[in-house]
Design a protein around this motif. Structure first.
Motif, PDB file in Angstrom:
ATOM      1  N   ALA A   1      -0.233  22.358  -2.269  1.00 24.39           N
ATOM      2  CA  ALA A   1       0.761  21.313  -2.506  1.00 24.39           C
ATOM      3  C   ALA A   1       0.353  20.025  -1.796  1.00 24.39           C
ATOM      4  O   ALA A   1       0.490  18.931  -2.351  1.00 24.39           O
ATOM      5  N   TYR A   2      -0.167  20.152  -0.582  1.00 27.95           N
ATOM      6  CA  TYR A   2      -0.620  18.981   0.184  1.00 27.95           C
ATOM      7  C   TYR A   2      -1.718  18.251  -0.582  1.00 27.95           C
ATOM      8  O   TYR A   2      -1.681  17.028  -0.737  1.00 27.95           O
ATOM      9  N   LYS A   3      -2.680  19.013  -1.100  1.00 27.78           N
ATOM     10  CA  LYS A   3      -3.772  18.433  -1.876  1.00 27.78           C
ATOM     11  C   LYS A   3      -3.221  17.709  -3.104  1.00 27.78           C
ATOM     12  O   LYS A   3      -3.655  16.607  -3.425  1.00 27.78           O
ATOM     13  N   ASP A   4      -2.259  18.322  -3.777  1.00 29.43           N
ATOM     14  CA  ASP A   4      -1.656  17.702  -4.952  1.00 29.43           C
ATOM     15  C   ASP A   4      -0.985  16.377  -4.598  1.00 29.43           C
ATOM     16  O   ASP A   4      -1.085  15.399  -5.347  1.00 29.43           O
ATOM     17  N   TYR A   5      -0.302  16.335  -3.461  1.00 33.01           N
ATOM     18  CA  TYR A   5       0.338  15.093  -3.019  1.00 33.01           C
ATOM     19  C   TYR A   5      -0.699  14.002  -2.763  1.00 33.01           C
ATOM     20  O   TYR A   5      -0.531  12.857  -3.192  1.00 33.01           O
ATOM     21  N   ILE A   6      -1.765  14.357  -2.068  1.00 37.91           N
ATOM     22  CA  ILE A   6      -2.803  13.371  -1.745  1.00 37.91           C
ATOM     23  C   ILE A   6      -3.438  12.832  -3.018  1.00 37.91           C
ATOM     24  O   ILE A   6      -3.592  11.620  -3.187  1.00 37.91           O
ATOM     25  N   PHE A   7      -3.800  13.731  -3.939  1.00 37.68           N
ATOM     26  CA  PHE A   7      -4.390  13.273  -5.193  1.00 37.68           C
ATOM     27  C   PHE A   7      -3.397  12.433  -5.997  1.00 37.68           C
ATOM     28  O   PHE A   7      -3.774  11.458  -6.640  1.00 37.68           O
ATOM     29  N   GLY A   8      -2.133  12.794  -5.956  1.00 37.94           N
ATOM     30  CA  GLY A   8      -1.109  12.017  -6.645  1.00 37.94           C
ATOM     31  C   GLY A   8      -0.998  10.603  -6.094  1.00 37.94           C
ATOM     32  O   GLY A   8      -0.891   9.638  -6.846  1.00 37.94           O
ATOM     33  N   ILE A   9      -1.050  10.490  -4.774  1.00 31.32           N
ATOM     34  CA  ILE A   9      -0.979   9.168  -4.137  1.00 31.32           C
ATOM     35  C   ILE A   9      -2.206   8.338  -4.493  1.00 31.32           C
ATOM     36  O   ILE A   9      -2.093   7.151  -4.816  1.00 31.32           O
ATOM     37  N   LEU A  10      -3.379   8.959  -4.471  1.00 30.65           N
ATOM     38  CA  LEU A  10      -4.604   8.235  -4.839  1.00 30.65           C
ATOM     39  C   LEU A  10      -4.559   7.784  -6.295  1.00 30.65           C
ATOM     40  O   LEU A  10      -4.959   6.666  -6.627  1.00 30.65           O
ATOM     41  N   PHE A  11      -4.062   8.654  -7.163  1.00 35.59           N
ATOM     42  CA  PHE A  11      -3.956   8.294  -8.573  1.00 35.59           C
ATOM     43  C   PHE A  11      -2.954   7.160  -8.757  1.00 35.59           C
ATOM     44  O   PHE A  11      -3.198   6.227  -9.531  1.00 35.59           O
ATOM     45  N   TYR A  12      -1.838   7.207  -8.032  1.00 28.59           N
ATOM     46  CA  TYR A  12      -0.862   6.125  -8.119  1.00 28.59           C
ATOM     47  C   TYR A  12      -1.465   4.806  -7.626  1.00 28.59           C
ATOM     48  O   TYR A  12      -1.213   3.745  -8.203  1.00 28.59           O
ATOM     49  N   LYS A  13      -2.266   4.877  -6.590  1.00 32.98           N
ATOM     50  CA  LYS A  13      -2.944   3.669  -6.085  1.00 32.98           C
ATOM     51  C   LYS A  13      -3.814   3.079  -7.189  1.00 32.98           C
ATOM     52  O   LYS A  13      -3.789   1.870  -7.430  1.00 32.98           O
ATOM     53  N   TYR A  14      -4.558   3.936  -7.880  1.00 28.05           N
ATOM     54  CA  TYR A  14      -5.409   3.475  -8.984  1.00 28.05           C
ATOM     55  C   TYR A  14      -4.568   2.810 -10.080  1.00 28.05           C
ATOM     56  O   TYR A  14      -4.872   1.709 -10.530  1.00 28.05           O
TER      57      TYR A  14
END
Length: 115
Positions: free
Chosen positions: A26-39
Motif C-alpha cells: 500500500a505504501y508503494k502504491d501511495y508513493i507511485f500515485g503521488i509521483l504520477f499525480y506530480k507528472y
C-alpha cells in the motif's frame, strides 16, 4: 521544483510515519500515485501556460468552473482545479502549512474522463 534539505527531511519523516501505519504494498502504491499525480499536474501546468497566454487559471475557472474543467478534460483527459496542483502542495510545504488533508481534497476534486 526541488525541495530544500529541510523540506526533504520533513517529507521523509511524514512518509516514514505513514509507512509504519500501512503495509509495504500500500505504501508503494501511495508513493507511485503521488509521483504520477506530480507528472499529471506538471503536464497540466505546461498546457495551461500555452493555452491561457498570461491569464490566470483561477480567474478563468471562477468565471465558469464547469466549462473550464470540461475544456481541460477534452484536451488532457483529466482536469485539475485551481489550488490542487502539485506546485500548490510545494508552496504549502514552503510555508509550513502542508497537510495530508490537502492531498485528500485534491484527489476528491480530481476529474477524469472515463474511456
Amino acid at each position: 521544483m526541488a525541495l530544500s534539505r529541510e523540506q526533504q527531511t520533513k517529507m521523509w519523516a511524514m512518509l516514514n510515519q505513514t509507512r509504519g501505519q500501512i503495509g509495504l504494498t500500500a505504501y508503494k502504491d501511495y508513493i507511485f500515485g503521488i509521483l504520477f499525480y506530480k507528472y499529471l499536474s506538471e503536464k497540466a501546468t505546461r498546457w495551461l501556460e500555452g493555452v491561457l497566454r498570461g491569464e490566470e487559471w483561477e480567474i478563468i475557472y471562477s468565471q465558469d468552473p464547469a466549462k473550464a474543467l470540461d475544456h481541460m478534460k477534452k484536451n488532457l483527459g483529466y482536469a485539475i482545479q485551481p489550488n490542487d496542483f502539485f506546485a500548490d502542495w510545494k508552496k504549502a510545504i514552503d510555508a509550513d502549512r502542508f497537510s495530508i488533508g490537502m492531498m485528500t481534497d485534491t484527489f476528491g476534486h480530481a476529474t477524469l474522463i472515463n474511456k
